[in-house]
Design a protein around this motif. Structure first.
Motif, PDB file in Angstrom:
ATOM      1  N   ALA A 241     -31.205 -45.457  33.542  1.00  0.00           N
ATOM      2  CA  ALA A 241     -30.036 -44.585  33.364  1.00  0.00           C
ATOM      3  C   ALA A 241     -30.160 -43.812  32.062  1.00  0.00           C
TER       4      ALA A 241
ATOM      5  N   THR B 155     -21.063 -50.827  35.352  1.00  0.00           N
ATOM      6  CA  THR B 155     -20.498 -51.222  36.646  1.00  0.00           C
ATOM      7  C   THR B 155     -21.478 -52.136  37.383  1.00  0.00           C
TER       8      THR B 155
ATOM      9  N   GLU C 282     -24.345 -48.651  37.134  1.00  0.00           N
ATOM     10  CA  GLU C 282     -23.890 -47.329  36.696  1.00  0.00           C
ATOM     11  C   GLU C 282     -23.206 -47.510  35.340  1.00  0.00           C
TER      12      GLU C 282
ATOM     13  N   GLU D 208     -20.253 -45.918  32.999  1.00  0.00           N
ATOM     14  CA  GLU D 208     -19.150 -44.953  32.988  1.00  0.00           C
ATOM     15  C   GLU D 208     -18.454 -44.959  31.642  1.00  0.00           C
TER      16      GLU D 208
ATOM     17  N   ASN E 293     -16.775 -38.569  32.890  1.00  0.00           N
ATOM     18  CA  ASN E 293     -17.329 -39.210  34.076  1.00  0.00           C
ATOM     19  C   ASN E 293     -17.422 -38.234  35.241  1.00  0.00           C
TER      20      ASN E 293
ATOM     21  N   LYS F 291     -20.978 -36.930  36.868  1.00  0.00           N
ATOM     22  CA  LYS F 291     -21.213 -37.126  38.312  1.00  0.00           C
ATOM     23  C   LYS F 291     -21.572 -35.795  38.967  1.00  0.00           C
TER      24      LYS F 291
ATOM     25  N   ARG G  66     -25.119 -34.942  38.328  1.00  0.00           N
ATOM     26  CA  ARG G  66     -26.068 -35.702  39.158  1.00  0.00           C
ATOM     27  C   ARG G  66     -25.816 -35.513  40.641  1.00  0.00           C
TER      28      ARG G  66
ATOM     29  N   LYS H  14     -23.311 -36.376  42.349  1.00  0.00           N
ATOM     30  CA  LYS H  14     -22.801 -37.606  42.936  1.00  0.00           C
ATOM     31  C   LYS H  14     -21.281 -37.639  42.964  1.00  0.00           C
TER      32      LYS H  14
END
Lengths: 333, 480
Positions: free
Chosen positions: A97, A133, A137, A139, B378, B382, B385, B387
């Motif tokens: 990541a 997560t 992931e 966040e 966030n 996203k 990406r 997503k």
């Protein structure tokens, strides 16, 4: 007389080395450099060798590297404004990541003891908290802009969900989660210049800080209802400076590390030296006394940037410098 | 000085070693005159004089940075604050009112400007809580207070928000229908928050901007309505109308300064000046007036969201209700579903909520509210990406949304900021609501002035565009 004996020099980086970090088991050492790489060092027989070089994570200087509490992940912070999370499987490291969001140079990254939270800090003056997560992931859980300048370092409390950061604004700040978001609950001001690093002792009730003002300070936590009668507010504890070590360092102190077994403090200094301090036998927590146990002058040929005690071999120390070298030392009583 | 901007804007302040006044790296255009440069002399008052070789003296102009320069620069943003205060504040309004008085005294009626103030509903709620009034009382008392100062008309931006909501609904449905052929059609991101727009333009540029709804914010639609529609009704050119908005947020001052909302023909902006709730409080203090003591005056109904004699709002919360209106409209248009109550599920924190519409176990529509910088992050990551699974995201830069804007009146010492916000939100929610689709005046303006919905005129007056700000890299900025 206690002394530091050089064990070995680890050559490989071709630019200043910024950070040394031991894995939780103490068997691996991660280092990072202006050469944009991370090197993983380990022992083969009696010899320390470079096991892996991670080259493709960052496009600029890698400023900081640290392991997750379980030792399966590595996080690296770079001047390219990103943090990369690396997963270690069967000796191989794979980037899983990239944490993006900081405006510019990321200065440090740190894992909470639970392993489910990560904190980062940057020249953009902010401190970020990231939640891990279940499906690996990451966040963003909070962005805190409490500092008025470049944030140099961020570190979690060893057993509570309390975060500490230090900055070019000369202060240290402490944060906790409060009503749906993270907030700063105390600002520690006493240093006269940039606070480069902070670290907790093994219990988490003391914090050590080192600064461009050439001093080291020890801060003591006072819980609500403490017997010393230090005034607290609500459920928050209060941190007070109880000791200042001045007159030892000739230049800025760039790093400090608290040995969680022996209680010894080690510092990395811009005067090329490494110093070890020990707490006196008659010291008490409200007015602790520390003495210089030993100093290695010209431990490196240039600024010492980072020092770290091995978590499992208490007398083994790693250091790195602007001279592109990493060194291992044995502390002998 | 503490910054008043939303969190998103504060983060883009790039340099940390130099104080704001020295920090500005915006190149200023200097007009070079031919000939040899002589000496430059600095007077005691700080003015500069150029002295040529033959002893001629010439006063040099000061370099000025405008808000527009700031918007076009990827450098700092917070240092624009001093620029803001000199260019958009209650003092500017006072200045215009004073000039009007002088013009009338001298009989220069031509020079007198028609002064219009448009007030956002979040500001009425903030002032109502401060002075212990109802929303209706606040609206009438503010009308009286402003008109006593010399303002000609006082309107309500809930009226222009009808247009923002209608255009957002239609834009969403057309983007949804295009989603197969246009990869950046969805998710559609809300466009009403200038803090978010400024952040997106300065730091995320090309990969986020195409997703942002092109619908103008209520403030800027009010700008068009006041200058183009109302001005014409009154026989005034756009530059003969001075339009002030009262907003819950400092970032709205930056929005009003965008070149997209400037008329070159008339050298005037759609919104000339933005003042905040807190700045209205300062005006009341300056006049020595408690708003509660002002006698009420009837409302100007022409550009206000009134039903009978009463002001009405919209469903869907303190940030405009974009998600609520879009999801109801889209469900009806796309799936022939009549949604009554929308269920918001709180996710990571109270500022990140989700609405999912399912039918026979299949997700038809999925939308989210994302307020505050951490939640914006966030969503943006996203999207980067590819997503992001939402069809629409109502993004606002301030935690808790617009009722908690940086320009709102601070809590009194006997309550916490949270308690104050709760009271403002409760009062805001107590207002009766109307569907923008049912508004007769809005329909009439579409027909009479905009040549109907989806006409060329409505597209040009109700929509806008965004501009990527190129990052400036400067080797001097590198710091350990």
């Amino acid at each position: 007389m206690p002394r530091l004996e050089e064990v070995t020099t680890l050559d490989g980086h071709i630019d200043p080395v910024w950070c040394v970090s031991w894995s939780p088991s103490g068997s691996l050492l991660a280092t990072c450099s202006g050469d944009k790489t991370i090197r993983i060092w380990g022992k083969e027989g009696e010899k320390w060798i470079c096991k892996t070089v991670l080259t493709d994570g960052h496009t600029r200087t890698v400023r900081y590297v640290t392991w997750s509490p379980c030792g399966r992940y590595l996080a690296s912070a770079s001047f390219d404004a990103t943090v990369v999370i690396w997963s270690r499987k069967e000796g191989e490291f794979e980037s899983i990541a990239t944490l993006e969001g900081h405006e510019n140079e990321v200065k440090a990254v740190t894992w909470a003891s639970s392993g489910s939270l990560i904190a980062t800090c940057s020249r953009d003056k902010s401190v970020w908290i990231w939640e891990v997560t279940e499906d690996e992931e990451f966040e963003c859980a909070s962005v805190m802009s409490s500092h008025s300048q470049d944030v140099k370092h961020v570190i979690w409390h060893p057993n509570k969900e309390i975060l500490a950061s230090c900055s070019y604004d000369d202060t240290i700040k402490l944060y906790k989660e409060d009503n749906d978001d993270w907030t700063c609950f105390q600002t520690l001001a006493s240093h006269d210049s940039t606070v480069w690093k902070i670290c907790f002792d093994q219990s988490g009730s003391r914090l050590a800080s080192c600064s461009d003002d050439k001093t080291v300070k020890i801060w003591q936590e006072y819980l609500p209802g403490n017997e010393e009668g230090v005034v607290t507010h609500g459920t928050n504890s209060v941190w007070k400076c109880v000791c200042t070590l001045s007159g030892y360092h000739e230049r800025a102190v760039y790093d400090i590390n608290w040995n969680h077994v022996t209680g010894h403090l080690v510092t990395a200094c811009g005067d090329d030296s490494i110093r070890v301090f020990g707490e006196d036998a008659e010291s008490n927590k409200n007015e602790p006394k520390f003495s210089l146990m030993t100093v290695i002058n010209h431990a490196h040929s240039q600024d010492v940037n980072s020092v770290s005690w091995n978590p499992k071999i208490p007398n083994l120390l790693a250091s790195c410098s602007d001279d592109n070298q990493v060194k291992l030392w044995r502390y002998v009583e | 000085m503490a910054s008043h901007f939303s969190g998103a804007l504060q983060l883009t302040d790039l340099d940390d070693y130099i104080t704001p006044s020295q920090e500005c790296i915006k190149p200023v255009k200097v007009e070079r005159r031919p000939g040899k440069v002589g000496k430059i002399r600095i007077e005691d008052d700080g003015s500069y004089f150029q002295v040529s070789e033959i002893g001629e003296e010439k006063k040099l102009e000061k370099a000025k940075i405008t808000l527009n320069d700031c918007l076009a620069c990827s450098g700092c943003i917070t240092s624009a604050e001093t620029v803001l205060i000199t260019q958009q504040s209650q003092d500017e309004l006072y200045k215009v009112l004073e000039q009007n008085k002088i013009a009338m005294q001298n009989g220069n009626t031509e020079e007198r400007k028609l002064v219009v103030v448009s007030i956002a509903p979040q500001c009425r709620a903030s002032l109502a809580v401060k002075y212990n009034l109802t929303l209706q009382q606040t609206a009438r008392k503010l009308t009286a207070f402003l008109k006593n100062l010399g303002v000609d008309h006082v309107f309500d931006t809930n009226f222009s928000r009808n247009f923002s909501l209608l255009e957002s609904c239609r834009e969403f449905v057309s983007r949804y229908r295009e989603r197969e052929n246009n990869k950046t059609a969805l998710p559609m991101l809300a466009s009403a928050c200038p803090g978010w727009i400024c952040y997106a333009e300065k730091t995320h540029g090309s990969y986020v901007l195409p997703y942002i709804s092109t619908t103008k914010s209520p403030q800027q639609i009010m700008g068009s309505l006041v200058k183009e529609y109302f001005g014409k009704l009154k026989g005034q050119r756009p530059d003969q109308v001075y339009h002030v908005t009262v907003m819950p947020c400092f970032d709205k001052k930056l929005e009003a300064s965008r070149s997209d909302f400037y008329s070159d023909v008339f050298s005037t902006r759609d919104v000339d000046c933005v003042i905040t709730s807190g700045e209205v409080e300062k005006m009341l203090e300056k006049e020595g007036i408690n708003l509660a003591d002002v006698s009420e005056m009837s409302l100007d109904t022409i550009l206000s969201n009134v039903f009978g004699e009463e002001l009405v709002g919209h469903d869907g919360g303190g940030s405009g209700g974009y998600l609520e209106h879009i999801i109801k409209y889209a469900a009806k248009e796309l799936f022939d579903l009549e949604l009554q109550n929308i269920e918001y599920n709180v996710l990571r924190n109270k500022d990140f909520q989700e609405v999912v519409i399912e039918k026979d176990g299949q997700v038809l529509l999925k939308m989210a509210l994302a307020y505050g910088f951490r939640n914006i992050q966030n969503i943006v990551q996203k999207i980067k990406r590819k997503k992001c699974q939402y069809h629409f995201v109502e993004i606002m830069a301030c935690p808790s949304g617009c009722t908690n804007g940086g320009g709102q009146i601070r809590n009194d010492p006997d309550e916490t900021a949270n308690e104050r916000l709760t009271r403002v939100n409760e009062l805001y929610k107590s207002e009766k609501t109307i569907s923008p689709f049912d508004h007769a005046d809005v329909k009439r303006i579409y027909d009479e002035w905009l040549n109907g919905t989806d006409s060329e005129k409505s597209n040009s007056l109700l929509h806008t565009q965004y501009h990527e700000v190129e990052k400036m890299t400067n080797a001097l900025n590198i710091k350990w």
